[in-house]
Design an enzyme around this catalytic site. Structure first.
Site, PDB file in Angstrom:
ATOM      1  N   ASP A 151       0.818  -1.035   0.283  1.00 10.65           N
ATOM      2  CA  ASP A 151      -0.369  -0.111  -0.108  1.00 10.65           C
ATOM      3  C   ASP A 151       0.793   1.280  -0.017  1.00 10.65           C
ATOM      4  O   ASP A 151       1.689   1.660   0.746  1.00 10.65           O
ATOM      5  CB  ASP A 151      -0.708  -0.559   1.303  1.00 10.65           C
ATOM      6  CG  ASP A 151      -2.162   1.607   1.206  1.00 10.65           C
ATOM      7  OD1 ASP A 151      -2.957   0.926   0.593  1.00 10.65           O
ATOM      8  OD2 ASP A 151      -1.572   2.087   2.083  1.00 10.65           O
TER       9      ASP A 151
ATOM     10  N   TYR B  69       3.251   9.866  -0.661  1.00 15.65           N
ATOM     11  CA  TYR B  69       4.018   9.346   0.305  1.00 15.65           C
ATOM     12  C   TYR B  69       5.168   9.477  -0.497  1.00 15.65           C
ATOM     13  O   TYR B  69       6.410   9.756   0.270  1.00 15.65           O
ATOM     14  CB  TYR B  69       4.188   7.492   0.302  1.00 15.65           C
ATOM     15  CG  TYR B  69       2.761   7.150   1.538  1.00 15.65           C
ATOM     16  CD1 TYR B  69       1.831   8.114   1.754  1.00 15.65           C
ATOM     17  CD2 TYR B  69       2.293   5.946   1.051  1.00 15.65           C
ATOM     18  CE1 TYR B  69       0.718   8.345   2.500  1.00 15.65           C
ATOM     19  CE2 TYR B  69       1.098   5.538   1.979  1.00 15.65           C
ATOM     20  CZ  TYR B  69       0.274   6.499   2.575  1.00 15.65           C
ATOM     21  OH  TYR B  69      -0.250   6.180   3.083  1.00 15.65           O
TER      22      TYR B  69
ATOM     23  N   LYS C 280      -3.238   5.747  -4.323  1.00 10.09           N
ATOM     24  CA  LYS C 280      -3.941   6.726  -3.802  1.00 10.09           C
ATOM     25  C   LYS C 280      -3.530   8.025  -4.498  1.00 10.09           C
ATOM     26  O   LYS C 280      -2.841   8.620  -4.649  1.00 10.09           O
ATOM     27  CB  LYS C 280      -4.085   7.300  -2.583  1.00 10.09           C
ATOM     28  CG  LYS C 280      -4.476   5.797  -1.826  1.00 10.09           C
ATOM     29  CD  LYS C 280      -4.444   5.648   0.112  1.00 10.09           C
ATOM     30  CE  LYS C 280      -3.608   4.938   0.600  1.00 10.09           C
ATOM     31  NZ  LYS C 280      -2.264   4.828   0.401  1.00 10.09           N
TER      32      LYS C 280
ATOM     33  N   HIS D 112      -7.381   9.728  -1.725  1.00  5.20           N
ATOM     34  CA  HIS D 112      -7.165   9.260  -0.347  1.00  5.20           C
ATOM     35  C   HIS D 112      -7.647  10.229   0.926  1.00  5.20           C
ATOM     36  O   HIS D 112      -7.720   9.931   2.195  1.00  5.20           O
ATOM     37  CB  HIS D 112      -5.762  10.036   0.003  1.00  5.20           C
ATOM     38  CG  HIS D 112      -4.682   9.713   0.531  1.00  5.20           C
ATOM     39  ND1 HIS D 112      -3.225   9.864   0.153  1.00  5.20           N
ATOM     40  CD2 HIS D 112      -4.637   9.299   1.962  1.00  5.20           C
ATOM     41  CE1 HIS D 112      -2.801   9.104   1.020  1.00  5.20           C
ATOM     42  NE2 HIS D 112      -3.481   8.887   2.148  1.00  5.20           N
TER      43      HIS D 112
END
Ligand code: NAD
Length: 288
Positions: A57, A62, A91, A124
């Protein structure tokens, strides 16, 4: 395969929980939030896959999709596995919510990951006034066969209701903060009724559960670690879980949760720890 109409507790890392699209999602995966792009990340992804994890994931925000992709490609090559062996989630970030913007964000994520499809693409956060258009883009990607499943993250019941009033496809997954201090009974009920599979983020409450007396007591009595007790509790609730670690020993420990069972009584005792405490932002008041 496990179906959401009659879900049973997943039996092993190779098991699948069936999503409304018909594809199966592994019950436990590796989370990589706050892991910097670089060799440590690549090694963590490779360790997880070598240890039998089939799900990773990540998210565009990120900033580590490139390293996740490198880890995936190297692990597949080294273990003689095909792409379909893995279930990869990313996401779309808040600044990319919008029909065209979200389509473009999907391409960008694929490019960074070096993949030609994702198994699951999520919105998200439910940014007011923006998520419905983004959802149209996800529906388009799904219908065109570019992504295997689509879903949301951080959606409360009222966000889901608003979305579902306009949507043609019901979100297949809702990835939410979920742990014994925040066990979300209302969302669980709603999800069950609508065939939405829940997925737990920060399942270990980002390390905030390890001193909890009940969990320590259960860990001692089952001869397991607190992390294993909590992750097992997720599985017995049929909630997909994605603990994060970059240490190989912990990555292995976290997946070693398929060979014991919490009693109904112990499940209820853990459920009773719920105090609606969050470590992350509330989807009703986040400001990013
Ligand atoms: P987590 O609850 O998985 O906790 C991670 C922390 O626990 C790390 O500090 C790790 O070192 C420690 N840990 C892991 N296994 C351990 C073990 N066996 N023993 C002792 N310590 C252990 O927290 P998280 O990373 O916030 O959540 C997991 C994943 O969920 C993320 O990596 C990310 O993929 C996803 N996530 C999604 C959202 C979202 O908005 N959708 C938000 C946060 C996280």
């Amino acid at each position: 395969m496990n179906t959401f109409s009659s879900p049973r507790v997943p039996l092993h890392l190779d098991d699948r929980i069936s999503l409304a699209s018909g594809i199966g999602m592994p019950p436990l995966g590796l989370g990589v939030f706050k892991v910097e792009d670089g060799q440590e990340l690549v090694d963590a992804v490779k360790s997880a896959i070598r240890l039998g994890y089939r799900s990773i994931d990540t998210a565009s925000v990120y900033g580590n999709e490139a390293g996740v992709g490198r880890g995936i490609r190297e692990a597949l090559a080294e273990n003689g596995l095909r792409r379909e062996y893995l279930f990869v989630t990313s996401k779309v970030w808040n600044s990319d919510l919008g029909y065209e913007e979200t389509l473009a964000a999907y391409e960008k994520s694929l490019e960074l990951l070096g993949l030609d499809y994702l198994d699951l693409y999520l919105i998200h956060w439910p940014v007011d006034g923006k998520y419905a258009e983004a959802w149209r883009a996800l529906e388009e990607l799904y219908r065109a066969g570019r992504v295997k499943a689509i879903g949301v993250s951080n959606f409360h019941v009222h966000h889901l209701e608003t979305l579902m009033n306009r949507a043609e496809i019901v979100p297949m997954v809702n990835q939410i903060e979920f742990h014994p201090m925040l066990s979300q009974p209302e969302l669980r009920d709603f999800a069950r009724k609508h065939g939405i599979v829940l997925e737990a983020w920060s399942p270990l409450m980002q390390g905030g559960l390890f001193e909890e007396p009940l969990l320590l007591e259960l860990a001692a009595s089952y001869r397991r670690t607190v992390a294993q007790i909590v992750l097992r509790w997720d599985l017995q609730h049929r909630v997909i879980t994605i603990p994060k670690s970059i240490r190989e020993a912990r990555i292995a420990e976290n997946a070693n949760v398929f060979d014991f069972e919490l009693t109904e009584e112990d499940m209820r005792r853990i459920d009773a720890l719920n105090v609606n405490r969050r470590v992350g932002p509330d989807p009703d008041s986040f400001d990013f």
